[in-house]
Structures are given as structure tokens and as C-alpha cells.
Design a protein around this motif. Structure first.
Motif, PDB file in Angstrom:
ATOM      1  N   ARG A  64       0.853  -1.183   0.000  1.00 57.38           N
ATOM      2  CA  ARG A  64       0.000   0.000   0.000  1.00 57.38           C
ATOM      3  C   ARG A  64       0.892   1.237   0.000  1.00 57.38           C
ATOM      4  NH1 ARG A  64      -1.984  -3.619   2.968  1.00 57.38           N
ATOM      5  NH2 ARG A  64      -1.320  -2.739   4.936  1.00 57.38           N
ATOM      6  N   VAL A  65       0.675   2.081  -0.995  1.00 56.55           N
ATOM      7  CA  VAL A  65       1.550   3.223  -1.230  1.00 56.55           C
ATOM      8  C   VAL A  65       0.729   4.509  -1.253  1.00 56.55           C
ATOM      9  CG1 VAL A  65       3.293   4.199  -2.772  1.00 56.55           C
ATOM     10  CG2 VAL A  65       2.969   1.725  -2.682  1.00 56.55           C
ATOM     11  N   ALA A  66       1.211   5.521  -0.538  1.00 56.11           N
ATOM     12  CA  ALA A  66       0.573   6.842  -0.536  1.00 56.11           C
ATOM     13  C   ALA A  66       1.399   7.784  -1.403  1.00 56.11           C
ATOM     14  CB  ALA A  66       0.494   7.385   0.890  1.00 56.11           C
ATOM     15  N   ALA A 160       7.350   1.045 -11.652  1.00 57.88           N
ATOM     16  CA  ALA A 160       8.593   0.614 -10.994  1.00 57.88           C
ATOM     17  C   ALA A 160       8.283  -0.257  -9.783  1.00 57.88           C
ATOM     18  CB  ALA A 160       9.419   1.826 -10.592  1.00 57.88           C
ATOM     19  N   LEU A 161       7.267   0.106  -9.018  1.00 61.00           N
ATOM     20  CA  LEU A 161       6.897  -0.691  -7.845  1.00 61.00           C
ATOM     21  C   LEU A 161       6.350  -2.053  -8.247  1.00 61.00           C
ATOM     22  CD1 LEU A 161       5.233   2.067  -5.657  1.00 61.00           C
ATOM     23  CD2 LEU A 161       7.337   0.812  -5.115  1.00 61.00           C
ATOM     24  N   GLN A 162       5.569  -2.104  -9.308  1.00 59.29           N
ATOM     25  CA  GLN A 162       5.034  -3.381  -9.772  1.00 59.29           C
ATOM     26  C   GLN A 162       6.169  -4.310 -10.202  1.00 59.29           C
ATOM     27  OE1 GLN A 162       2.059  -3.074 -12.822  1.00 59.29           O
ATOM     28  NE2 GLN A 162       2.063  -5.273 -13.212  1.00 59.29           N
ATOM     29  N   GLU A 163       7.144  -3.749 -10.892  1.00 57.97           N
ATOM     30  CA  GLU A 163       8.309  -4.539 -11.300  1.00 57.97           C
ATOM     31  C   GLU A 163       9.076  -5.026 -10.074  1.00 57.97           C
ATOM     32  OE1 GLU A 163      12.393  -3.770 -13.785  1.00 57.97           O
ATOM     33  OE2 GLU A 163      10.552  -2.824 -14.530  1.00 57.97           O
ATOM     34  N   LEU A 164       9.226  -4.161  -9.077  1.00 50.94           N
ATOM     35  CA  LEU A 164       9.897  -4.532  -7.835  1.00 50.94           C
ATOM     36  C   LEU A 164       9.167  -5.685  -7.152  1.00 50.94           C
ATOM     37  CD1 LEU A 164      12.079  -3.764  -5.634  1.00 50.94           C
ATOM     38  CD2 LEU A 164      10.283  -2.376  -4.613  1.00 50.94           C
ATOM     39  N   MET A 165       7.829  -5.630  -7.149  1.00 48.66           N
ATOM     40  CA  MET A 165       7.028  -6.651  -6.482  1.00 48.66           C
ATOM     41  C   MET A 165       7.138  -8.010  -7.165  1.00 48.66           C
ATOM     42  SD  MET A 165       5.554  -5.335  -3.809  1.00 48.66           S
ATOM     43  CE  MET A 165       4.160  -6.369  -3.441  1.00 48.66           C
ATOM     44  N   GLN A 166       7.530  -8.036  -8.431  1.00 52.05           N
ATOM     45  CA  GLN A 166       7.662  -9.295  -9.161  1.00 52.05           C
ATOM     46  C   GLN A 166       8.975 -10.010  -8.845  1.00 52.05           C
ATOM     47  OE1 GLN A 166       7.196  -7.993 -13.200  1.00 52.05           O
ATOM     48  NE2 GLN A 166       4.962  -7.975 -13.076  1.00 52.05           N
ATOM     49  N   GLY A 167       9.925  -9.286  -8.306  1.00 47.90           N
ATOM     50  CA  GLY A 167      11.232  -9.867  -8.031  1.00 47.90           C
ATOM     51  C   GLY A 167      11.499 -10.016  -6.547  1.00 47.90           C
ATOM     52  N   ALA A 176       8.285  -5.656   6.025  1.00 50.54           N
ATOM     53  CA  ALA A 176       7.065  -4.859   6.179  1.00 50.54           C
ATOM     54  C   ALA A 176       5.846  -5.575   5.612  1.00 50.54           C
ATOM     55  CB  ALA A 176       7.235  -3.504   5.503  1.00 50.54           C
ATOM     56  N   LEU A 177       6.047  -6.348   4.547  1.00 49.08           N
ATOM     57  CA  LEU A 177       4.934  -7.076   3.921  1.00 49.08           C
ATOM     58  C   LEU A 177       4.721  -8.455   4.522  1.00 49.08           C
ATOM     59  CD1 LEU A 177       5.508  -6.178   0.164  1.00 49.08           C
ATOM     60  CD2 LEU A 177       3.733  -5.318   1.688  1.00 49.08           C
TER      61      LEU A 177
END
Length: 195
Positions: A64-66, A160-167, A176-177
């Protein structure tokens, strides 16, 4: 001035782009027809996609990102002065606007504390700028602040965050997650890649 009578839903439904244009102040004369159409749709209750939050779908490891933003398109708000925060849920499969939170001063709390509480449940905060004491307060609430230095478009940051979440996530984000950060496996993977 464009309405014939008091402000009501019925009156707003009767509005047309032409009526709006004819009654608009001079400083809006440069609006394109497409922009007038968006304005009319907003007045009639239809929000643009970037301003229309959808309920979050519960996903165990969703980020979750603000975003501190004045328009919902760019990270263009200083944390201490911004009144709008656009909240996105990001996974490896995509991102979704889930909430728009409005800052309202609370007489009993300092403004930065109010903003930090407003961002509850977020893991990251992207902003144009944030002072040291405000950053420390955000971190105490379990939110990692990120200052944007180059491309300030929210869409760029989401990609960029979506790409980060894939790796493989950085260890602090994995923690944190609630993801297991298998440091031994990462070390072995990197060692194998060098051989």
C-alpha cells in the motif's frame, strides 16, 4: 452562473459543454473541448479514472503506497503542505487506486502527526519533499518515506513498484509485507550466478 436556478442534481444534469464555456471566467478560455468534457463529467458525478478509487481486494502481500499529490497524476506535494494523498495497492500483477485521503487539521494534534495517522496501513509514502522531523514521525508509524527526484508521474512510480514486487524485495520491504526474506537462498542464487 451556468445554472438556471439553484444548484441541484437536476440542474447539473442539464448542463452542456457549450453552457459551461459560455459562462466560464476568462482564465479558463484556453481549455480544450476534451478538458471541458471532463469538467462536465465531474460536475455530473463521473470521476476520471485517476480520481475514482475502487475498494481494495485483500491480498496477503499487497503493497500500500501513498502519493502526496495535488492532481492525482504527479507526486507534487510537500508532505507538510499537502492536503491530498492518493493510496494505491500494488502487487506483481498491477496497481489500483483504493482511496483518496484528505488532510484536515486536528486541533488536538500537531499537523505532521495528523498526516502520519491519516496514512495508516500504508507501507510507503512518495512525496516531493519532507523535512527530517516529519520523516522520523512517518517512520515511527511504520511508513517508509521516498522523495521523488526525477520523473514525478505517479504512473511511472507504480510501474517501478510493480516490477519490484515481481522480483526479490529489499529486506526491509519484505519484512514490512510479512514476506520471508531468505537471505541464505539469495546468497546461494547470487553465488550460482557468478560461477
Amino acid at each position: 452562473g451556468a445554472l438556471n436556478g439553484p444548484l441541484s442534481t437536476a440542474q447539473l444534469e442539464k448542463l452542456t459543454v457549450e453552457t459551461l464555456q459560455s459562462q466560464a471566467p476568462a482564465e479558463l478560455a484556453g481549455f480544450s473541448n476534451a478538458r471541458w468534457q471532463v469538467l462536465l463529467e465531474c460536475l455530473q458525478g463521473e470521476l476520471p479514472v485517476h480520481l475514482d478509487p475502487k475498494p481494495a481486494v485483500a491480498e496477503a502481500d499487497a503493497l500500500r503506497v501513498a502519493f502526496s499529490s495535488n492532481d492525482g497524476l504527479h507526486v507534487n506535494g510537500h508532505f507538510g503542505n499537502c492536503h491530498l494523498f492518493f493510496i494505491y495497492q500494488v502487487t506483481g500483477n498491477g496497481s489500483q487506486l483504493i482511496d483518496i485521503r484528505h488532510f484536515v487539521a486536528d486541533e488536538s494534534l500537531e499537523d505532521n502527526e495528523t498526516r502520519a495517522r491519516l496514512l495508516h496501513s500504508c507501507h510507503l509514502l512518495f512525496c516531493e519533499a519532507i523535512g527530517g522531523p516529519a520523516a522520523a514521525r512517518i517512520i515511527r508509524h511504520g511508513i517508509h518515506p521516498v522523495k521523488i527526484k526525477k520523473d514525478n508521474r505517479i504512473s511511472t512510480q507504480l510501474d517501478a513498484l510493480q516490477e519490484l514486487m515481481q522480483g526479490q524485495l529489499p529486506p526491509w520491504l519484505a519484512k514490512a509485507l510479512g514476506r520471508k526474506d531468505d537471505l541464505g537462498k539469495r546468497f546461494n542464487d547470487e553465488l550460482s550466478a557468478l560461477e
